[in-house]
Enzyme design. Structure first.
Site, short mmCIF file in Angstrom:
data_model
loop_
_atom_site.label_atom_id
_atom_site.label_comp_id
_atom_site.label_asym_id
_atom_site.label_seq_id
_atom_site.Cartn_x
_atom_site.Cartn_y
_atom_site.Cartn_z
N GLY A 28 11.95 20.08 -41.39
CA GLY A 28 10.79 19.34 -40.79
C GLY A 28 9.55 19.71 -40.78
O GLY A 28 8.59 18.94 -40.53
N CYS A 37 -0.08 16.15 -26.33
CA CYS A 37 0.26 17.77 -26.28
C CYS A 37 -0.69 18.52 -27.30
O CYS A 37 -1.69 19.30 -26.91
CB CYS A 37 1.51 17.97 -26.71
SG CYS A 37 3.00 17.78 -25.33
P1 NAD Z 1 3.04 12.75 -17.72
O1 NAD Z 1 1.43 12.48 -17.46
O2 NAD Z 1 3.84 11.43 -18.72
O3 NAD Z 1 3.87 12.83 -16.32
C1 NAD Z 1 3.46 13.62 -15.34
C2 NAD Z 1 3.82 12.99 -14.01
O4 NAD Z 1 3.65 13.81 -12.91
C3 NAD Z 1 2.98 11.85 -13.77
O5 NAD Z 1 3.93 10.57 -13.44
C4 NAD Z 1 2.19 12.20 -12.30
O6 NAD Z 1 2.17 11.10 -11.45
C5 NAD Z 1 3.34 13.10 -11.88
N1 NAD Z 1 2.95 13.95 -10.58
C6 NAD Z 1 1.74 14.80 -10.91
N2 NAD Z 1 1.67 15.58 -9.57
C7 NAD Z 1 2.82 15.14 -8.93
C8 NAD Z 1 3.27 15.46 -7.54
N3 NAD Z 1 2.71 16.41 -6.77
N4 NAD Z 1 4.46 15.05 -7.14
C9 NAD Z 1 5.00 14.10 -7.83
N5 NAD Z 1 4.71 13.73 -9.14
C10 NAD Z 1 3.76 14.16 -9.62
O7 NAD Z 1 3.29 13.97 -18.43
P2 NAD Z 1 4.24 14.54 -19.53
O8 NAD Z 1 4.04 13.83 -20.97
O9 NAD Z 1 5.61 14.36 -19.00
O10 NAD Z 1 3.97 16.02 -19.63
C11 NAD Z 1 4.37 16.83 -18.44
C12 NAD Z 1 4.06 18.35 -18.80
O11 NAD Z 1 4.95 18.50 -19.95
C13 NAD Z 1 2.56 18.53 -19.44
O12 NAD Z 1 2.10 19.86 -19.08
C14 NAD Z 1 2.84 18.46 -21.05
O13 NAD Z 1 1.85 19.32 -21.54
C15 NAD Z 1 4.26 18.92 -20.89
N6 NAD Z 1 4.86 18.55 -22.25
C16 NAD Z 1 5.02 17.39 -22.71
C17 NAD Z 1 5.46 16.89 -23.64
C18 NAD Z 1 5.47 15.31 -24.34
O14 NAD Z 1 6.00 15.26 -25.22
N7 NAD Z 1 5.20 14.46 -23.34
C19 NAD Z 1 6.33 17.83 -24.43
C20 NAD Z 1 6.38 19.22 -24.00
C21 NAD Z 1 5.82 19.52 -22.94
#
Ligand code: NAD
Length: 451
Positions: free
Chosen positions: A262, A277
């Protein structure tokens, strides 16, 4: 186990649903009432292959519910997983959502007797868990570590195959403040055979950044090489990478079969990385390094090369059709990669913004990102959104491919010649056969090839 997940985004909901598949009971805590209602009727609030089917099952089996009541959820759970966003603001990580969620969990822990483990799954720069998260928890719970547990377990899932990744992770890196926290958390994954690494909090945090920065570096390196290929007539980066990939250290032979790991997908040229990310994590890592007074020359250049890729797409387009004023340009793909509706930091946006600045008429198409309604970021742009590819390319002066969706791979010279005003294509992902298009009279240019 009873698990609370804070954050119902890509990571939170996918994690929640996959934990129910492992037999746990999950409460997903969100803030948006519309999203909560949608989850509770088994409708995923975003597009992720396979998610909705599993969500429906979890809801039917009463293994998952969504709520906005964080306090009750935490009180009735053994573990709380923080999966809130960690965006960058002014190129620096914004930890306000993490801090707020930690505070709220702490308040719920204040009046509970039961031992509880708090887990950070969001991507956070080293030392965040043991400073920001730990202090917020201790302050609002009026308890000390030991009375509750703390882990940092970075998430490595990939959008587009997130459910598969969450159920079959390559590894589970468990950063823990003490042995008891690690032992309790690792029980969640006892049905999963993936290797587990148990380490300290800051090593777990750094592992995630090192992984994402590596992939981003490979992409920008490939794009820098592509720039050189474009400048020299007759070199095509696709052929160059084929030659590089066949090094047995990159694609080993097992038995008689050549394996295509990959990692090779990151050693290819295109219009740049995007998503929620790589862009923010490389920037957060660089500014974290600044705070340590360490220069990050490689990562800074990785970011810089990536931010210049959209301009390279425009340069190829201008080379093909000259001025863009009043030309109709079809932009194919708005999501940052195929099989997701996530448009965060997609190279489509800088490309479209330059096109509009140059007074082109833009018609964009994406198979999923505006299917459930037009998101605000698209509404704000002065562009038309096509219902299908034919509508997008109809009467166009040029087509620009931004996302490697399967349906764009099936475009043919005949279709372009039939529907476009002039058959010109800029392949930002190198998904089409250059020779086939050139042979049939289409003007073809792509990242890494501009003759
Ligand atoms: P996202 O923006 O899709 O979701 C985050 C959610 O958290 C939002 O819906 C927001 O409303 C909610 N939120 C924030 N504060 C809150 C609170 N106090 N109570 C309840 N809900 C709350 O983000 P994501 O893509 O899911 O990413 C989340 C984390 O994971 C980030 O740090 C990101 O870097 C990491 N991450 C993301 C991915 C990916 O592919 N999306 C992969 C690995 C790691």
């Amino acid at each position: 186990m009873n698990i609370t997940i804070i954050g119902t985004g890509y990571v939170g909901l996918v994690t929640g649903v996959s934990l129910t598949v492992l037999g746990h009971k999950v409460i997903c805590v969100g803030r948006d009432p519309k999203k909560i209602r949608s989850i509770n009727v088994g409708k995923a609030p975003f597009y992720e292959p396979g998610l909705e089917k599993l969500l429906k099952k979890s809801i039917a089996k009463k293994l998952l519910i969504a709520t906005d009541n964080l306090e009750n959820s935490v009180k009735t759970s053994d573990i709380s997983i923080i999966a809130v966003g960690t965006p960058t603001v002014n190129n620096k990580i914004d930890l306000s959502f993490i801090e707020k969620a930690s505070e709220q969990i702490g308040l719920a822990l204040k009046n509970t007797e039961k031992y509880h483990v708090v887990v950070v799954k969001s991507t956070v720069v080293p030392m965040t868990t043991e400073t920001v998260v730990k202090s917020a928890l201790e302050k609002s719970s009026r308890k000390k570590i030991g009375q509750f547990g703390l882990c940092m377990v970075p998430e490595f899932l990939r959008e587009g195959q997130a459910v598969k990744d969450a159920l079959n992770p390559d590894r589970v890196v468990i950063g823990a403040i003490d042995a008891k926290s690690a032992e309790i958390f690792s029980k969640i994954y006892k049905k999963i055979k993936s290797p587990q690494i148990i380490t300290n909090l800051r090593t777990a945090e750094m592992t995630k950044y090192a992984a994402n920065a590596l992939f981003a570096t490979l992409i920008s390196y490939s794009n820098e090489i592509a720039g050189i290929c474009e400048a020299v007539e007759g070199i095509d980066a696709v052929d160059v990478w084929n030659g590089v990939h066949l090094d047995k250290r990159l694609s080993p032979t097992i038995g008689k079969k050549r394996i295509k790991p990959g990692i090779l997908n990151f050693i290819l040229s295109g219009c740049g990385y995007g998503g929620s990310c790589f862009p923010k994590d490389t920037k957060s890592l660089a500014s974290f390094s600044d705070s340590l007074k360490l220069p990050t020359q490689i990562i800074r250049n990785v970011i810089d090369v990536n931010e210049r890729q959209p301009e390279r797409v425009i340069m190829l387009l201008k080379k093909a059709i000259g001025s863009l004023k009043n030309k109709k340009i079809a932009v194919l793909g708005l999501a940052f990669k195929p099989k997701t509706d996530d448009m965060r930091e997609s190279p489509a946006f800088p490309v479209i913004k330059i096109l509009l600045k140059e007074q082109a008429n833009v018609v964009a198409h994406d198979p999923v990102s505006y299917k459930q309604g037009v998101p605000r970021e698209l509404e704000e742009l002065h562009i038309s959104l096509a219902k299908d590819v034919k509508e997008a390319i109809g009467g166009a002066d040029a087509v620009v491919i931004i996302t490697a969706w399967g349906e764009y791979k099936r475009l043919t010279p005949t279709v372009l010649k039939k529907h476009m005003k002039t058959p010109v294509i800029i392949d930002g992902r190198r998904i089409l056969s250059k020779d086939k298009f050139l042979k049939e009279g289409v003007m073809y240019k792509g990242i890494g090839f501009s003759a």
